[in-house]
Structure formats: structure tokens, C-alpha cells
Write a protein that holds these residues in place. Structure first.
Motif, mmCIF file in Angstrom:
data_model
loop_
_atom_site.group_PDB
_atom_site.id
_atom_site.type_symbol
_atom_site.label_atom_id
_atom_site.label_comp_id
_atom_site.label_asym_id
_atom_site.label_seq_id
_atom_site.Cartn_x
_atom_site.Cartn_y
_atom_site.Cartn_z
ATOM 1 N N THR A 142 -125.967 -52.869 -12.587
ATOM 2 C CA THR A 142 -126.948 -52.955 -13.666
ATOM 3 C C THR A 142 -126.712 -51.860 -14.700
ATOM 4 O O THR A 142 -126.014 -50.874 -14.453
ATOM 5 C CB THR A 142 -128.374 -52.819 -13.114
ATOM 6 N N ASN A 143 -127.342 -52.019 -15.848
ATOM 7 C CA ASN A 143 -127.253 -50.970 -16.861
ATOM 8 C C ASN A 143 -127.840 -49.663 -16.339
ATOM 9 O O ASN A 143 -127.339 -48.577 -16.650
ATOM 10 C CB ASN A 143 -127.976 -51.400 -18.140
ATOM 11 N N ALA A 144 -128.900 -49.746 -15.536
ATOM 12 C CA ALA A 144 -129.490 -48.541 -14.953
ATOM 13 C C ALA A 144 -128.524 -47.882 -13.978
ATOM 14 O O ALA A 144 -128.362 -46.650 -13.985
ATOM 15 C CB ALA A 144 -130.793 -48.893 -14.236
ATOM 16 N N GLU A 145 -127.875 -48.671 -13.141
ATOM 17 C CA GLU A 145 -126.897 -48.116 -12.199
ATOM 18 C C GLU A 145 -125.712 -47.509 -12.934
ATOM 19 O O GLU A 145 -125.193 -46.456 -12.542
ATOM 20 C CB GLU A 145 -126.433 -49.208 -11.235
ATOM 21 N N HIS A 146 -125.269 -48.161 -13.982
ATOM 22 C CA HIS A 146 -124.151 -47.636 -14.761
ATOM 23 C C HIS A 146 -124.501 -46.290 -15.383
ATOM 24 O O HIS A 146 -123.716 -45.334 -15.322
ATOM 25 C CB HIS A 146 -123.762 -48.632 -15.853
ATOM 26 N N ALA A 147 -125.689 -46.188 -15.996
ATOM 27 C CA ALA A 147 -126.090 -44.935 -16.628
ATOM 28 C C ALA A 147 -126.193 -43.811 -15.597
ATOM 29 O O ALA A 147 -125.749 -42.683 -15.853
ATOM 30 C CB ALA A 147 -127.419 -45.117 -17.354
ATOM 31 N N ALA A 148 -126.752 -44.117 -14.426
ATOM 32 C CA ALA A 148 -126.856 -43.096 -13.382
ATOM 33 C C ALA A 148 -125.478 -42.667 -12.902
ATOM 34 O O ALA A 148 -125.244 -41.478 -12.622
ATOM 35 C CB ALA A 148 -127.693 -43.633 -12.218
ATOM 36 N N LEU A 149 -124.545 -43.607 -12.810
ATOM 37 C CA LEU A 149 -123.183 -43.283 -12.400
ATOM 38 C C LEU A 149 -122.508 -42.376 -13.421
ATOM 39 O O LEU A 149 -121.869 -41.371 -13.067
ATOM 40 C CB LEU A 149 -122.380 -44.570 -12.209
ATOM 41 N N VAL A 150 -122.643 -42.711 -14.702
ATOM 42 C CA VAL A 150 -122.058 -41.875 -15.762
ATOM 43 C C VAL A 150 -122.676 -40.474 -15.724
ATOM 44 O O VAL A 150 -121.978 -39.462 -15.888
ATOM 45 C CB VAL A 150 -122.256 -42.535 -17.139
ATOM 46 N N ALA A 151 -123.983 -40.407 -15.467
ATOM 47 C CA ALA A 151 -124.656 -39.111 -15.414
ATOM 48 C C ALA A 151 -124.195 -38.268 -14.228
ATOM 49 O O ALA A 151 -124.293 -37.037 -14.260
ATOM 50 C CB ALA A 151 -126.167 -39.309 -15.343
ATOM 51 N N SER A 152 -123.674 -38.910 -13.192
ATOM 52 C CA SER A 152 -123.203 -38.180 -12.008
ATOM 53 C C SER A 152 -121.812 -37.583 -12.202
ATOM 54 O O SER A 152 -121.376 -36.758 -11.384
ATOM 55 C CB SER A 152 -123.188 -39.111 -10.791
ATOM 56 N N LEU A 153 -121.122 -37.980 -13.269
ATOM 57 C CA LEU A 153 -119.770 -37.493 -13.535
ATOM 58 C C LEU A 153 -119.825 -36.313 -14.511
ATOM 59 O O LEU A 153 -120.719 -36.242 -15.359
ATOM 60 C CB LEU A 153 -118.922 -38.617 -14.134
ATOM 61 N N PRO A 154 -118.882 -35.387 -14.428
ATOM 62 C CA PRO A 154 -118.906 -34.236 -15.347
ATOM 63 C C PRO A 154 -118.632 -34.658 -16.787
ATOM 64 O O PRO A 154 -117.975 -35.667 -17.049
ATOM 65 C CB PRO A 154 -117.778 -33.336 -14.832
ATOM 66 N N LEU A 155 -119.121 -33.853 -17.718
ATOM 67 C CA LEU A 155 -118.790 -34.013 -19.125
ATOM 68 C C LEU A 155 -117.407 -33.419 -19.390
ATOM 69 O O LEU A 155 -116.978 -32.482 -18.713
ATOM 70 C CB LEU A 155 -119.822 -33.294 -19.998
ATOM 71 N N VAL A 156 -116.701 -33.955 -20.390
ATOM 72 C CA VAL A 156 -115.382 -33.406 -20.731
ATOM 73 C C VAL A 156 -115.491 -32.204 -21.670
ATOM 74 O O VAL A 156 -114.516 -31.478 -21.867
ATOM 75 C CB VAL A 156 -114.455 -34.476 -21.364
ATOM 76 N N CYS A 157 -116.676 -32.003 -22.256
ATOM 77 C CA CYS A 157 -116.890 -30.850 -23.130
ATOM 78 C C CYS A 157 -118.391 -30.655 -23.285
ATOM 79 O O CYS A 157 -119.194 -31.483 -22.856
ATOM 80 C CB CYS A 157 -116.244 -31.067 -24.500
ATOM 81 N N HIS A 158 -118.768 -29.563 -23.898
ATOM 82 C CA HIS A 158 -120.177 -29.324 -24.178
ATOM 83 C C HIS A 158 -120.651 -30.279 -25.270
ATOM 84 O O HIS A 158 -119.924 -30.542 -26.242
ATOM 85 C CB HIS A 158 -120.388 -27.879 -24.628
ATOM 86 N N PRO A 159 -121.865 -30.823 -25.142
ATOM 87 C CA PRO A 159 -122.382 -31.721 -26.184
ATOM 88 C C PRO A 159 -122.337 -31.069 -27.559
ATOM 89 O O PRO A 159 -122.687 -29.906 -27.733
ATOM 90 C CB PRO A 159 -123.827 -31.974 -25.730
ATOM 91 N N GLY A 160 -121.866 -31.846 -28.529
ATOM 92 C CA GLY A 160 -121.790 -31.383 -29.905
ATOM 93 C C GLY A 160 -120.483 -30.748 -30.305
ATOM 94 O O GLY A 160 -120.235 -30.556 -31.491
ATOM 95 N N ASP A 161 -119.634 -30.398 -29.318
ATOM 96 C CA ASP A 161 -118.399 -29.675 -29.643
ATOM 97 C C ASP A 161 -117.278 -30.582 -30.138
ATOM 98 O O ASP A 161 -116.487 -30.189 -30.998
ATOM 99 C CB ASP A 161 -117.883 -28.907 -28.420
ATOM 100 N N GLU A 162 -117.177 -31.779 -29.566
ATOM 101 C CA GLU A 162 -116.013 -32.623 -29.815
ATOM 102 C C GLU A 162 -116.426 -34.077 -30.004
ATOM 103 O O GLU A 162 -117.420 -34.532 -29.434
ATOM 104 C CB GLU A 162 -115.023 -32.556 -28.635
ATOM 105 N N PHE A 163 -115.637 -34.812 -30.786
ATOM 106 C CA PHE A 163 -115.716 -36.270 -30.833
ATOM 107 C C PHE A 163 -114.793 -36.816 -29.749
ATOM 108 O O PHE A 163 -113.578 -36.618 -29.795
ATOM 109 C CB PHE A 163 -115.280 -36.795 -32.206
#
Length: 411
Positions: free
Chosen positions: A184-205
Motif C-alpha cells: 500500500t501507499n502507507a506501507e511504501h511510505a513507512a518503508l522509505v522512512a525506515s531507510l537512511p537519507l542520502v543527505c541532509h534535507p535542503g542540501d542537495e537535489f
């Protein structure tokens, strides 16, 4: 030469599409050169004859009217059926501008702010960490600031796509179920949230699954499925009757298909089944559509947010969306943004008249799909174009080719 189908009848066994056509005019009355537009069609006929793509459609409109609309080649390499004006395509990331307009409609309704933290709507994002590679190891550190809705819209969220790199975070994406159409879209969002970010928000496109997360925010805020919300707020008012996350079996003979193997690399080409209703309604890439349906969306944008008396988005809101939101301080990763371009809230935006290796105007905005679809709006020339094909490996080439040839026809 490849046959041209400019106004085909509905295929046998199906009713005519419900999407109403847009007004058409002779190209010369719109400041378009008919001989140069014929050159455009001939160029794509050559590409079809060479086996670059099975077939394409090209729609060019100026001053609110269509001046050229051609369907060239075959709809599928395994069928003799010609490409048609009403052929159905996977538009993949051309889903993103539609979902972005949906989010901004909720902003206009007062349900959220661009500065709102994503975790306000999807709590799993409150604990997300940034993945930093140190001494060859992946370390997780807290983000310097929360990811916002604006970050999702302009792809400065720190999220990524599994195919946008080969670093340790990308590998975690690749090893997860993030590509599954059965969650589901909810499961997908939770899965993405469980993975690390590649950079700090706002730093990179970083081009990413951000718009999939926006689709989930739409569901949380509206209380509807993404598909239902898009239909009620955008697709139905624009009479985009052929656009959705799947199409019916009755339309199976209208589906545009790619070569089974890439004609340049011989790699296998596998795209999703347009007749299969997915569990996940991907806000980042799940829609199927027709050339005319997407042209109606483009005409709404050209009109400042309205079509046939239906206002989808406010003029000033659209102006904000079609402005650059990166600026000089944001690092741009990848090759998706050509030189001289930035990114707005759901669209790429041209910042410079030159620098890029193709023509255009400052202020034009656009996006494309990984299977070969492409559109752009040029407010300065009062022009928009929609190009459809199903040739993933040829998409960069065909995007540049169609831009070169359309602008050569502008008087």
C-alpha cells in the motif's frame, strides 16, 4: 516510409474515447511553420524506420489550439496496429506534476503548509536518519532540520531512487521492497522512512521517491485513496477520462508497448502491465494516459490553472510551482537537470536562455517519464507540446530531438 495516422477511428471492439478533443487550427495561423512541422514528422518516421522506437505521437499547441498532432509508426512491435491518437501510454514520472498540483490544491484549501514537516502527516519520518559514509562505513546521524513538504516537491528531501546511484543507501533501497506494486501507499511510505537519507534535507537535489510520499500525504490529509482524490480534484474536472493507475481490458488493443529488448543495448525491457490494478498507487510514476488527456492537463497549466470553466489551481500558486526552488546553494546531483535549469514544485524550470544543448525559453517548465514520454509548457511563446513513446533507453535522445524540431517550427 512509416505510415502517418493523424485522425484514426476508434479501434474495433472499443468505443471512442470519452476525452473531448482540444480545438485545432492550421499551424500557420498559430505562428507555426507547416513545412518545419512536416520535417519533425519525417524525422521521427526515419527513427521509426531505423528501429529506434516502435512508434510515437507528437502534439504541438500554440495560443491554446493544436497546430500539429501526428501518430506515427506502430503501437506495438508485436502488432501491425498503427500508433493512434488515442493510444494509451505509461507516463511514469509525468505522474509527478499531476500529484504536485494535487498537493498544492490542498495547500490552497488550508490543509497544509509547504513548510510543514513530513512527519506531521507520516510520523515514521520523525526518526529518519542521514546516512554518512565514514572510513568506508555507513554511519547514521540526525538530520540538521526536518524534511518538509516543499523538500518533497523540489526533491531536496534527502530521499533517493534505487537507480540513481550505487552508494550504500542506494543499495539498501535496492534490497528492500520499495519497488513493489503490491504494497500500500502507507506501507511504501513507512518503508522509505525506515531507510537512511542520502543527505541532509535542503542540501542537495536528488531525484527520488519524494512524490510517492506526497501521494501518501494526500491520502492522509484527504481521507481518500490517491486515485480517488486525483480523479475528483483533477482528472474528472479536466475530462481526462483515459488517465488512471490502470486501464480496462476493453482497451487492451490500444496499449502502446516497447521493444522487448532495447534496440541499442539489447538489454531486456520490462514495463508494468497497464491492465493490472496495482495495490500501490504510485504518485511518482504510476499513471497511464493518452496524448490528448495529457494535453488537457497542459492546457490547464497554460491557462493559469483553469480549463472549461473549472479552476484546478490558482494562478499565483501555479506561478510559485513553475519557479525555480533550488537556487545556487543547492547541490544538483545526477544528469536529469540539464545546464541552465533548476527545479520548481513538481517541474523542471529553465533558468537561462543558453547553456543547455537545446532551444527553449527562460521560464518554460516541463517533465518527462522514464519510458519516453515528455511535455513542456513555454509561457513566453504561448506554446506547449506533448510527446509520447515507449522507448526507455532512447528517452534522452527523443526528448532533445523533439525539442529541436518543434522550436525550429516557431515563427
Amino acid at each position: 516510409m512509416t505510415a502517418t495516422a493523424t485522425a484514426p477511428a476508434a479501434p474495433q471492439g472499443t468505443s471512442a474515447p470519452q476525452t473531448p478533443p482540444l480545438p485545432e487550427a492550421r499551424p500557420e495561423t498559430l505562428g507555426l511553420s507547416r513545412p518545419r512541422l512536416q520535417v519533425l514528422s519525417e524525422a521521427f518516421e526515419r527513427e521509426i524506420d531505423k528501429g529506434t522506437v516502435p512508434g510515437v505521437t507528437v502534439l504541438v499547441a500554440r495560443r491554446g489550439q493544436i497546430g500539429w498532432f501526428e501518430a506515427l509508426g506502430r503501437q506495438s512491435p508485436t502488432s501491425a496496429a498503427p500508433m493512434a491518437r488515442d493510444s494509451i501510454f505509461r507516463v511514469f514520472s509525468m505522474t509527478k506534476p499531476i500529484v504536485s498540483v494535487g498537493i498544492m490544491a490542498l495547500v490552497e484549501d488550508g490543509h497544509l503548509l509547504l513548510s510543514d514537516a513530513v512527519a506531521k502527516f507520516i510520523p515514521e519520518f520523525a526518526d529518519q536518519k542521514v546516512g554518512v559514509v565514514s572510513a568506508g562505513k555507513l554511519e547514521l546521524v540526525p538530520p540538521r532540520r526536518p524534511m518538509t513538504v516543499q523538500d518533497l516537491l523540489r526533491h531536496t528531501s534527502g530521499l533517493t531512487y534505487e537507480h540513481q546511484g550505487d552508494g550504500p543507501v542506494h543499495k539498501l533501497y535496492q534490497e528492500s521492497r520499495v519497488r513493489s506494486r503490491k504494497i500500500t501507499n502507507a506501507e511504501h511510505a513507512a518503508l522509505v522512512a525506515s531507510l537512511p537519507l542520502v543527505c541532509h534535507p535542503g542540501d542537495e537535489f536528488n531525484y527520488s521517491r519524494s512524490t510517492d510520499v506526497l501521494g501518501r500525504i494526500i491520502e492522509v490529509v484527504s481521507g481518500q485513496s490517491l486515485g480517488t482524490f486525483l480523479t475528483e480534484r483533477i482528472l474528472a474536472p479536466l475530462q481526462m477520462a483515459e488517465t488512471g493507475f490502470a486501464t480496462s481490458e476493453a482497451k487492451a488493443n490500444r496499449l502502446a508497448e516497447p521493444f522487448a529488448a532495447d534496440p541499442w543495448t539489447r538489454d531486456k525491457v520490462a514495463l508494468f502491465n497497464m491492465l493490472e490494478q496495482p495495490v500501490m498507487e504510485s504518485g511518482g510514476g504510476g499513471l497511464v494516459s493518452t496524448t490528448m488527456d495529457y494535453a488537457r492537463f497542459c492546457l490547464m497549466l497554460r491557462n493559469g490553472g483553469t480549463l472549461d470553466g473549472n479552476r484546478i489551481i490558482g494562478r499565483k500558486t501555479l506561478e510559485l510551482m513553475a519557479s525555480d526552488h533550488l537556487g545556487p546553494h543547492v547541490v544538483t546531483n545526477g544528469t536529469l537537470l540539464s545546464p541552465g535549469h533548476g527545479f520548481g514544485l513538481g517541474f523542471a524550470v529553465r533558468r537561462e536562455a543558453g547553456i543547455a544543448p537545446f532551444p527553449g525559453s527562460v521560464g518554460q517548465y516541463f517533465w518527462s517519464g522514464i519510458a519516453g514520454t515528455f511535455f513542456w509548457i513555454d509561457p513566453k511563446e504561448d506554446l506547449f507540446a506533448v510527446f509520447m513513446s515507449q522507448g526507455p533507453g532512447q528517452r534522452d535522445y527523443t526528448r532533445t530531438l523533439v525539442r529541436d524540431l518543434v522550436y525550429a517550427a516557431v515563427d
